[in-house]
Design a protein around this motif. Structure first.
Motif, PDB file in Angstrom:
ATOM      1  N   ILE A  31       0.811  -1.205   0.000  1.00  0.00           N
ATOM      2  CA  ILE A  31       0.000   0.000   0.000  1.00  0.00           C
ATOM      3  C   ILE A  31       0.849   1.261   0.000  1.00  0.00           C
ATOM      4  CG2 ILE A  31      -1.840  -1.208   1.216  1.00  0.00           C
ATOM      5  CD1 ILE A  31      -1.126   0.454   3.688  1.00  0.00           C
ATOM      6  N   TYR A  32       2.158   1.100   0.012  1.00  0.00           N
ATOM      7  CA  TYR A  32       3.039   2.258   0.074  1.00  0.00           C
ATOM      8  C   TYR A  32       3.792   2.451  -1.236  1.00  0.00           C
ATOM      9  CZ  TYR A  32       2.532   2.092   5.166  1.00  0.00           C
ATOM     10  OH  TYR A  32       2.043   2.096   6.443  1.00  0.00           O
ATOM     11  N   SER A  33       4.035   3.695  -1.571  1.00  0.00           N
ATOM     12  CA  SER A  33       5.057   3.992  -2.560  1.00  0.00           C
ATOM     13  C   SER A  33       6.400   3.783  -1.855  1.00  0.00           C
ATOM     14  CB  SER A  33       4.933   5.432  -3.052  1.00  0.00           C
ATOM     15  OG  SER A  33       4.865   6.331  -1.952  1.00  0.00           O
ATOM     16  N   MET A  34       7.341   3.150  -2.530  1.00  0.00           N
ATOM     17  CA  MET A  34       8.600   2.822  -1.893  1.00  0.00           C
ATOM     18  C   MET A  34       9.762   3.085  -2.828  1.00  0.00           C
ATOM     19  SD  MET A  34       7.705  -0.559   0.344  1.00  0.00           S
ATOM     20  CE  MET A  34       9.062  -0.186   1.472  1.00  0.00           C
ATOM     21  N   VAL A  51       9.067   2.539  -6.695  1.00  0.00           N
ATOM     22  CA  VAL A  51       7.872   1.865  -7.177  1.00  0.00           C
ATOM     23  C   VAL A  51       6.673   2.532  -6.531  1.00  0.00           C
ATOM     24  CG1 VAL A  51       8.112   0.056  -5.400  1.00  0.00           C
ATOM     25  CG2 VAL A  51       6.668  -0.348  -7.408  1.00  0.00           C
ATOM     26  N   ASN A  52       5.698   2.894  -7.369  1.00  0.00           N
ATOM     27  CA  ASN A  52       4.516   3.587  -6.893  1.00  0.00           C
ATOM     28  C   ASN A  52       3.477   2.578  -6.415  1.00  0.00           C
ATOM     29  OD1 ASN A  52       2.852   5.696  -6.336  1.00  0.00           O
ATOM     30  ND2 ASN A  52       2.826   6.532  -8.412  1.00  0.00           N
ATOM     31  N   ILE A  53       2.388   3.096  -5.849  1.00  0.00           N
ATOM     32  CA  ILE A  53       1.359   2.194  -5.344  1.00  0.00           C
ATOM     33  C   ILE A  53       0.676   1.435  -6.476  1.00  0.00           C
ATOM     34  CG2 ILE A  53       0.955   3.448  -3.215  1.00  0.00           C
ATOM     35  CD1 ILE A  53      -1.411   4.825  -4.555  1.00  0.00           C
ATOM     36  N   ASP A  54       0.769   1.953  -7.715  1.00  0.00           N
ATOM     37  CA  ASP A  54       0.206   1.235  -8.851  1.00  0.00           C
ATOM     38  C   ASP A  54       1.260   0.370  -9.535  1.00  0.00           C
ATOM     39  OD1 ASP A  54       0.200   3.981 -11.301  1.00  0.00           O
ATOM     40  OD2 ASP A  54       1.767   3.101 -10.062  1.00  0.00           O
ATOM     41  N   ASP A  55       2.413   0.221  -8.873  1.00  0.00           N
ATOM     42  CA  ASP A  55       3.516  -0.624  -9.328  1.00  0.00           C
ATOM     43  C   ASP A  55       4.274  -0.082 -10.526  1.00  0.00           C
ATOM     44  OD1 ASP A  55       1.990  -3.775  -8.361  1.00  0.00           O
ATOM     45  OD2 ASP A  55       3.358  -2.457  -7.266  1.00  0.00           O
ATOM     46  N   VAL A  92      26.074   3.223   0.812  1.00  0.00           N
ATOM     47  CA  VAL A  92      25.082   2.670   1.737  1.00  0.00           C
ATOM     48  C   VAL A  92      23.730   2.817   1.050  1.00  0.00           C
ATOM     49  CG1 VAL A  92      23.987   2.849   3.985  1.00  0.00           C
ATOM     50  CG2 VAL A  92      26.447   3.283   3.759  1.00  0.00           C
ATOM     51  N   TYR A  93      23.008   1.723   0.973  1.00  0.00           N
ATOM     52  CA  TYR A  93      21.709   1.709   0.309  1.00  0.00           C
ATOM     53  C   TYR A  93      20.598   1.719   1.359  1.00  0.00           C
ATOM     54  CZ  TYR A  93      23.796   0.942  -4.249  1.00  0.00           C
ATOM     55  OH  TYR A  93      24.502   1.105  -5.421  1.00  0.00           O
ATOM     56  N   TYR A  94      19.620   2.590   1.122  1.00  0.00           N
ATOM     57  CA  TYR A  94      18.519   2.777   2.041  1.00  0.00           C
ATOM     58  C   TYR A  94      17.191   2.450   1.371  1.00  0.00           C
ATOM     59  CZ  TYR A  94      21.914   5.566   4.674  1.00  0.00           C
ATOM     60  OH  TYR A  94      23.020   5.999   5.378  1.00  0.00           O
ATOM     61  N   CYS A  95      16.323   1.872   2.138  1.00  0.00           N
ATOM     62  CA  CYS A  95      14.945   1.634   1.728  1.00  0.00           C
ATOM     63  C   CYS A  95      14.091   2.761   2.308  1.00  0.00           C
ATOM     64  CB  CYS A  95      14.521   0.269   2.269  1.00  0.00           C
ATOM     65  SG  CYS A  95      12.781  -0.124   2.133  1.00  0.00           S
ATOM     66  N   ALA A  96      13.099   3.213   1.554  1.00  0.00           N
ATOM     67  CA  ALA A  96      12.233   4.286   2.017  1.00  0.00           C
ATOM     68  C   ALA A  96      10.789   3.956   1.662  1.00  0.00           C
ATOM     69  CB  ALA A  96      12.643   5.607   1.387  1.00  0.00           C
ATOM     70  N   ALA A  97       9.878   4.463   2.474  1.00  0.00           N
ATOM     71  CA  ALA A  97       8.451   4.190   2.256  1.00  0.00           C
ATOM     72  C   ALA A  97       7.621   5.441   2.433  1.00  0.00           C
ATOM     73  CB  ALA A  97       7.966   3.113   3.220  1.00  0.00           C
ATOM     74  N   LEU A  98       6.526   5.486   1.704  1.00  0.00           N
ATOM     75  CA  LEU A  98       5.515   6.538   1.735  1.00  0.00           C
ATOM     76  C   LEU A  98       6.049   7.858   1.208  1.00  0.00           C
ATOM     77  CD1 LEU A  98       2.613   7.073   2.291  1.00  0.00           C
ATOM     78  CD2 LEU A  98       3.189   7.725   4.632  1.00  0.00           C
ATOM     79  N   HIS A  99       6.012   7.960  -0.097  1.00  0.00           N
ATOM     80  CA  HIS A  99       6.453   9.182  -0.758  1.00  0.00           C
ATOM     81  C   HIS A  99       5.452  10.295  -0.501  1.00  0.00           C
ATOM     82  CE1 HIS A  99       7.716  11.534  -4.498  1.00  0.00           C
ATOM     83  NE2 HIS A  99       8.785  11.445  -3.748  1.00  0.00           N
ATOM     84  N   THR A 100       5.940  11.474  -0.167  1.00  0.00           N
ATOM     85  CA  THR A 100       5.054  12.561   0.236  1.00  0.00           C
ATOM     86  C   THR A 100       4.885  13.646  -0.816  1.00  0.00           C
ATOM     87  OG1 THR A 100       6.890  13.684   1.340  1.00  0.00           O
ATOM     88  CG2 THR A 100       5.535  12.191   2.678  1.00  0.00           C
ATOM     89  N   GLY A 101       5.589  13.506  -1.960  1.00  0.00           N
ATOM     90  CA  GLY A 101       5.391  14.493  -3.006  1.00  0.00           C
ATOM     91  C   GLY A 101       6.630  14.710  -3.840  1.00  0.00           C
ATOM     92  N   GLY A 102       6.433  15.254  -5.041  1.00  0.00           N
ATOM     93  CA  GLY A 102       7.554  15.515  -5.925  1.00  0.00           C
ATOM     94  C   GLY A 102       7.891  14.326  -6.786  1.00  0.00           C
TER      95      GLY A 102
END
Length: 122
Positions: A31-34, A51-55, A92-102
């Motif tokens: 359910i998250y953009s990641m 990857v967006n919520i619509d994949d 260093v590679y980071y994972c991130a979740a829930l894009h807030t804009g841009g």
């Protein structure tokens, strides 16, 4: 608060491959953009893949054709498959979740993991 845990980093020779994984215990990643980001010493954090919520997926030009972002909803895991690795991929590679804009590869994400080191030797 969403906790993200990366794994799979390591040391490889140029031309090698690695698979990074990111899990979010208790939260459905589908359910998250990641996204995946990386930061090399002395450099700013840069977006690698998203990857967006619509994949739909987005890649940095520097990794197109070499890296693939994907997620397995059943395993609740985000992946970054990296092949044809180059010394300049060291970071260093980071994972991130829930894009807030841009733009998808902008670092405007709400949650971040602690990172996993990838080192590519020539």
């Amino acid at each position: 608060q969403v906790q993200l845990v990366e794994s799979g980093g390591g040391s490889v020779q140029a031309g090698g491959s690695l698979r990074l994984s990111c899990v979010a215990p208790g939260y459905p990643i589908s359910i998250y953009s990641m996204g995946w980001f990386r930061q090399a010493p002395g450099k700013e954090r840069e977006g690698v893949a998203a990857v967006n919520i619509d994949d739909t997926t987005t890649y940095a030009d520097s990794v197109k054709g070499r890296f693939t972002i994907s997620r397995d909803s059943g395993a609740n895991t985000l992946y970054l498959d990296m092949k044809s690795l180059r010394p300049e991929d060291t970071a260093v590679y980071y994972c991130a979740a829930l894009h807030t804009g841009g733009a998808p590869l902008s670092p405007a994400y709400l949650y971040w993991g602690q990172g996993t080191q990838v080192t590519v030797s020539s």
